[in-house]
Design a protein around this motif. Structure first.
Motif, PDB file in Angstrom:
ATOM      1  N   LYS A 117       0.831  -1.206   0.000  1.00  0.00           N
ATOM      2  CA  LYS A 117       0.000   0.000   0.000  1.00  0.00           C
ATOM      3  C   LYS A 117       0.859   1.247   0.000  1.00  0.00           C
ATOM      4  N   THR A 119       3.913   1.537  -1.128  1.00  0.00           N
ATOM      5  CA  THR A 119       4.517   1.702  -2.455  1.00  0.00           C
ATOM      6  C   THR A 119       3.469   2.149  -3.465  1.00  0.00           C
ATOM      7  N   MET A 120       2.243   1.614  -3.307  1.00  0.00           N
ATOM      8  CA  MET A 120       1.168   2.058  -4.200  1.00  0.00           C
ATOM      9  C   MET A 120       0.859   3.526  -3.950  1.00  0.00           C
ATOM     10  N   LEU A 121       0.848   3.928  -2.689  1.00  0.00           N
ATOM     11  CA  LEU A 121       0.597   5.335  -2.375  1.00  0.00           C
ATOM     12  C   LEU A 121       1.690   6.219  -2.953  1.00  0.00           C
ATOM     13  N   GLU A 122       2.926   5.763  -2.808  1.00  0.00           N
ATOM     14  CA  GLU A 122       4.027   6.540  -3.371  1.00  0.00           C
ATOM     15  C   GLU A 122       3.895   6.623  -4.892  1.00  0.00           C
ATOM     16  N   THR A 123       3.542   5.501  -5.503  1.00  0.00           N
ATOM     17  CA  THR A 123       3.360   5.487  -6.955  1.00  0.00           C
ATOM     18  C   THR A 123       2.207   6.392  -7.351  1.00  0.00           C
ATOM     19  N   GLU A 124       1.108   6.295  -6.598  1.00  0.00           N
ATOM     20  CA  GLU A 124      -0.041   7.149  -6.880  1.00  0.00           C
ATOM     21  C   GLU A 124       0.317   8.628  -6.704  1.00  0.00           C
ATOM     22  N   LYS A 125       1.110   8.940  -5.678  1.00  0.00           N
ATOM     23  CA  LYS A 125       1.527  10.334  -5.475  1.00  0.00           C
ATOM     24  C   LYS A 125       2.366  10.813  -6.649  1.00  0.00           C
ATOM     25  N   LYS A 126       3.280   9.943  -7.090  1.00  0.00           N
ATOM     26  CA  LYS A 126       4.113  10.321  -8.233  1.00  0.00           C
ATOM     27  C   LYS A 126       3.255  10.515  -9.486  1.00  0.00           C
ATOM     28  N   ASP A 127       2.319   9.575  -9.681  1.00  0.00           N
ATOM     29  CA  ASP A 127       1.423   9.697 -10.831  1.00  0.00           C
ATOM     30  C   ASP A 127       0.598  10.977 -10.743  1.00  0.00           C
ATOM     31  N   LYS A 128       0.110  11.255  -9.549  1.00  0.00           N
ATOM     32  CA  LYS A 128      -0.701  12.460  -9.349  1.00  0.00           C
ATOM     33  C   LYS A 128       0.118  13.716  -9.649  1.00  0.00           C
ATOM     34  N   GLN A 129       1.352  13.721  -9.155  1.00  0.00           N
ATOM     35  CA  GLN A 129       2.210  14.877  -9.424  1.00  0.00           C
ATOM     36  C   GLN A 129       2.477  15.016 -10.922  1.00  0.00           C
TER      37      GLN A 129
END
Length: 171
Positions: A117, A119-129
């Protein structure tokens, strides 16, 4: 007790075979006494006292054996009881170990899920940015496009005015 009596018998028999020189065997002395005229009642008295003593020793040995066997039975029963107690404790410990291992597996799975989760959150944050950067880039492009459209419209209007002016002069 039996071993002691056997060892005593072996000792006595070995002593009877090793007699000092010049000394007759015990049975030799008895036969000499018989020939010397010793009466049979004395000999029977000695024999009966010997038998009584052997009987008493036998009964004492039997009592010792009974007590010893009772002690062994008691010790055996206690050992069995202790073994059963230890077996039940071992079984309880094994069950507790299984429970602890299952809890440990559950915690490891939770940590894995949390790690996934995160890592998914970090990935989602990067995607969002990245998406926000794209959106801001597109908004700037939209501003430029609207400016270009307004400039294009203004130029069309000026071009149309110029064409009208030129067409009026050429008439």
């Amino acid at each position: 007790m039996r071993r002691e009596r056997q060892s005593d018998a072996v000792l006595i028999s070995s002593l009877s075979h090793t007699r000092p020189p010049g000394r007759p065997h015990r049975h030799d002395r008895l036969s000499r006494f018989d020939s010397s005229g010793e009466n049979a009642s004395d000999r029977l008295g000695r024999t009966s006292s010997y038998l009584r003593r052997e009987t008493r020793l036998g009964s004492l040995n039997k009592q010792d054996q009974d007590t010893t066997s009772k002690d062994y039975k008691k010790m055996y029963a206690e050992a069995l009881q202790e073994n059963e107690h230890l077996k039940s404790r071992l079984q309880d410990s094994k069950q507790e170990l299984v429970n602890i291992r299952s809890q440990l597996d559950k915690l490891a799975q939770r940590q894995d899920l949390l790690a996934e989760k995160s890592t998914m959150l970090e990935t989602e944050k990067k995607d969002k940015q990245a998406l926000e950067k794209k959106v801001s880039g597109m908004e700037e492009e939209m501003k430029v496009l609207t400016e270009l459209k307004t400039d294009n419209q203004r130029l069309k209007d000026e071009n149309g005015a110029l064409i009208r002016v030129i067409s009026k002069r050429s008439k």
